[in-house]
Every structure is written in structure tokens, then in C-alpha cells.
Design a protein around this motif. Structure first.
Motif, PDB file in Angstrom:
ATOM      1  N   ILE A   5      -7.461 -12.222  -7.336  1.00 53.06           N
ATOM      2  CA  ILE A   5      -8.744 -12.256  -7.771  1.00 53.06           C
ATOM      3  C   ILE A   5      -9.031 -11.472  -8.838  1.00 53.06           C
ATOM      4  N   ILE A   6      -8.434 -10.179  -8.409  1.00 54.43           N
ATOM      5  CA  ILE A   6      -8.804  -9.106  -9.478  1.00 54.43           C
ATOM      6  C   ILE A   6      -7.670  -8.920 -10.733  1.00 54.43           C
ATOM      7  N   LYS A   7      -6.655  -9.647 -10.507  1.00 51.80           N
ATOM      8  CA  LYS A   7      -5.711 -10.047 -11.834  1.00 51.80           C
ATOM      9  C   LYS A   7      -6.531 -11.095 -12.657  1.00 51.80           C
ATOM     10  N   LEU A   8      -6.863 -12.266 -11.983  1.00 48.16           N
ATOM     11  CA  LEU A   8      -7.653 -13.420 -12.814  1.00 48.16           C
ATOM     12  C   LEU A   8      -8.721 -12.782 -13.402  1.00 48.16           C
ATOM     13  N   ILE A   9      -9.453 -11.778 -12.903  1.00 49.86           N
ATOM     14  CA  ILE A   9     -10.775 -11.466 -13.531  1.00 49.86           C
ATOM     15  C   ILE A   9     -10.337 -10.585 -14.855  1.00 49.86           C
ATOM     16  N   SER A  10      -9.361  -9.766 -14.466  1.00 44.10           N
ATOM     17  CA  SER A  10      -8.848  -8.994 -15.836  1.00 44.10           C
ATOM     18  C   SER A  10      -8.115  -9.921 -16.859  1.00 44.10           C
ATOM     19  N   LEU A  11      -7.930 -11.042 -16.648  1.00 44.51           N
ATOM     20  CA  LEU A  11      -7.361 -11.925 -17.484  1.00 44.51           C
ATOM     21  C   LEU A  11      -8.474 -12.963 -17.997  1.00 44.51           C
ATOM     22  N   GLY A  12      -9.618 -12.614 -17.683  1.00 47.44           N
ATOM     23  CA  GLY A  12     -10.702 -13.571 -18.003  1.00 47.44           C
ATOM     24  C   GLY A  12     -10.927 -14.928 -17.443  1.00 47.44           C
ATOM     25  N   TYR A  13     -10.044 -15.309 -16.279  1.00 50.98           N
ATOM     26  CA  TYR A  13     -10.117 -16.670 -15.616  1.00 50.98           C
ATOM     27  C   TYR A  13     -11.215 -16.563 -14.548  1.00 50.98           C
ATOM     28  N   HIS A  14     -12.334 -16.200 -14.738  1.00 52.41           N
ATOM     29  CA  HIS A  14     -13.477 -16.011 -13.770  1.00 52.41           C
ATOM     30  C   HIS A  14     -13.713 -17.085 -12.588  1.00 52.41           C
ATOM     31  N   GLY A  15     -13.737 -18.561 -13.078  1.00 55.19           N
ATOM     32  CA  GLY A  15     -13.833 -19.479 -12.364  1.00 55.19           C
ATOM     33  C   GLY A  15     -12.880 -19.570 -11.188  1.00 55.19           C
ATOM     34  N   SER A  16     -11.615 -19.369 -11.773  1.00 56.92           N
ATOM     35  CA  SER A  16     -10.483 -19.310 -10.864  1.00 56.92           C
ATOM     36  C   SER A  16     -10.604 -18.306  -9.687  1.00 56.92           C
ATOM     37  N   ALA A  17     -11.052 -17.121 -10.420  1.00 56.02           N
ATOM     38  CA  ALA A  17     -11.103 -16.064  -9.443  1.00 56.02           C
ATOM     39  C   ALA A  17     -12.147 -16.338  -8.425  1.00 56.02           C
ATOM     40  N   LEU A  18     -13.361 -16.773  -8.833  1.00 51.74           N
ATOM     41  CA  LEU A  18     -14.395 -17.181  -7.721  1.00 51.74           C
ATOM     42  C   LEU A  18     -14.096 -18.058  -6.864  1.00 51.74           C
ATOM     43  N   ALA A  19     -12.978 -19.179  -7.262  1.00 50.96           N
ATOM     44  CA  ALA A  19     -12.626 -20.225  -6.180  1.00 50.96           C
ATOM     45  C   ALA A  19     -11.593 -19.489  -5.188  1.00 50.96           C
ATOM     46  N   LEU A  20     -11.197 -18.361  -5.344  1.00 54.31           N
ATOM     47  CA  LEU A  20     -10.200 -17.796  -4.278  1.00 54.31           C
ATOM     48  C   LEU A  20     -10.979 -16.815  -3.273  1.00 54.31           C
ATOM     49  N   LEU A  21     -12.353 -16.639  -3.398  1.00 51.31           N
ATOM     50  CA  LEU A  21     -12.880 -16.053  -2.402  1.00 51.31           C
ATOM     51  C   LEU A  21     -13.016 -16.614  -1.149  1.00 51.31           C
ATOM     52  N   ARG A  22     -13.354 -17.993  -1.273  1.00 48.33           N
ATOM     53  CA  ARG A  22     -13.449 -18.748   0.006  1.00 48.33           C
ATOM     54  C   ARG A  22     -12.011 -18.584   0.808  1.00 48.33           C
ATOM     55  N   PRO A  23     -10.766 -18.790   0.208  1.00 50.52           N
ATOM     56  CA  PRO A  23      -9.727 -18.844   1.040  1.00 50.52           C
ATOM     57  C   PRO A  23      -9.252 -17.357   1.435  1.00 50.52           C
ATOM     58  N   GLN A  24      -9.715 -16.364   0.634  1.00 53.85           N
ATOM     59  CA  GLN A  24      -9.761 -14.968   1.062  1.00 53.85           C
ATOM     60  C   GLN A  24     -10.432 -15.007   2.594  1.00 53.85           C
ATOM     61  N   ARG A  25     -11.543 -15.252   2.335  1.00 55.33           N
ATOM     62  CA  ARG A  25     -12.443 -15.099   3.484  1.00 55.33           C
ATOM     63  C   ARG A  25     -11.867 -16.143   4.644  1.00 55.33           C
TER      64      ARG A  25
END
Length: 196
Positions: A45-65
Motif C-alpha cells: 500500500i505504501i509503495k503503491l501510494i508513492s508510485l501514484g497508484y492510489h486505487g490499487s493501494a485502496l484495494a489492498l486495505l481489505r485484504p490487509q484487514r
């Protein structure tokens, strides 16, 4: 929060948790594998945010949880039979059951975990499966493009970091390593102080 601070947190917990060794018993291996997956999702999530892929980063929050909660439940609540069934591909009980059972164990009886899960629950399905939020956030008037507001990204970073912190504490609990948990808590608290 600056993304560099979140990246430093990931480096810190990876450094402190890397190389921990255990006896290969599935009562610990299965939960630790799930908790490690939750931490991997946080780092991604942190890496995707730094790369500007915010939608993909958001999509990983549920699998993280999900990986975090399953990991805790597997260690603290699952019977031997449930562990064996999971290892053969049978799904564990649903999130509500897992959460209720986890909150009957030491360290979680205060109810803060279910409160945190309740705060993010309504967004998780949409983020993961491309619902209205993920679609609407790409509508930029006369064009379609990714990108979310700074406020939305800060919310995601906060949620993911908090889950990762709780995950690291659970890893330390499984290893019965209070000094390492204390060190991680100190690092995390300093990170949050800098953010405030």
C-alpha cells in the motif's frame, strides 16, 4: 503524513521482525503466515501510494484487514480441527465471528478492535471491488483519470499503518517477545508524534 515516514515504519518493522525463528508447529506457522501477508499488504500500500497508484493501494486495505484478523483468530481462537481444515482449504468463520471471538481474548477485550473495524468496514468492499467510490473518484469532468484527494490518501495511510502496528504486536505476542513489542511501540509512537 509524509509517505517517507510510512516507508520508514515499514523498514523498521521489517528490520526488527526479520529472522525471527520458531519451531515449525502449525498453531504458530499458519497465523504467522497470515500476519506476514498483512504486513506485506501494508508495505505494498505504501509503495503503491508513492508510485501514484492510489486505487490499487485502496484495494489492498481489505485484504490487509482480513489477513490480520484471520492471523489473530487462528492463533488465539482456532481449534486444532479448524486449523487443520484451513490448511486443507476450508474457510474459517466469517469476519464477525472471528472479531467477536478475538475480543474475548486477553488484550482485545476493550473493544477497540471492533470499533476500528467498524470505522473502515463500509469502505472496504467498494475499494476492493471497484464500487461507486473507486469509479466516481476517477471522474475528472471531461476526462477519466486516477488520483484521490490528499485527505483520502492520508486516511488510507493512517488505517494501513494502524493495522500494521497491531500486526507487529501480534507477531511479538506469538513469539512471546515483549522487549521487541516495546521497541516497535516506541518507534510507532514517535512516528505518530511526528505526524501530529
Amino acid at each position: 503524513m509524509k509517505i517517507e515516514l510510512a516507508e520508514n515504519w515499514v523498514k523498521s518493522y521489517e528490520s526488527l521482525l526479520n529472522g525471527l525463528e520458531l519451531e515449525p508447529e502449525h498453531k504458530k506457522v499458519v497465523p504467522l503466515a497470515l500476519l506476514q501477508l498483512a504486513l506485506e499488504h501494508n508495505a505494498a500500500i505504501i509503495k503503491l501510494i508513492s508510485l501514484g497508484y492510489h486505487g490499487s493501494a485502496l484495494a489492498l486495505l481489505r485484504p490487509q484487514r482480513d489477513a490480520f484478523l484471520r492471523g489473530i483468530w487462528m492463533y488465539r481462537c482456532a481449534s486444532e480441527d479448524q486449523l487443520l481444515k484451513f490448511m486443507k482449504g476450508k474457510e474459517p468463520p466469517g469476519i464477525k465471528v472471528q472479531l467477536a471471538q478475538v475480543e474475548q481474548t486477553e488484550g482485545y477485550r476493550h473493544g477497540h478492535l471492533s470499533q476500528r473495524m467498524s470505522e473502515i468496514k463500509e469502505f472496504l468492499h467498494d475499494f476492493t471491488h471497484g464500487g461507486l467510490y473507486q469509479s466516481a473518484s476517477r471522474d475528472k469532468g471531461h476526462r477519466i483519470a486516477g488520483g484521490h484527494s490528499e485527505e483520502q490518501i492520508q486516511w488510507l495511510v493512517k488505517q494501513s499503518l494502524m493495522l500494521s502496528f497491531l500486526t507487529t504486536l501480534e507477531v511479538c505476542h506469538i513469539f512471546n517477545d515483549a522487549p521487541r513489542a516495546h521497541e516497535l511501540t516506541s518507534i510507532f509512537n514517535k512516528l505518530m508524534e511526528v505526524h501530529s
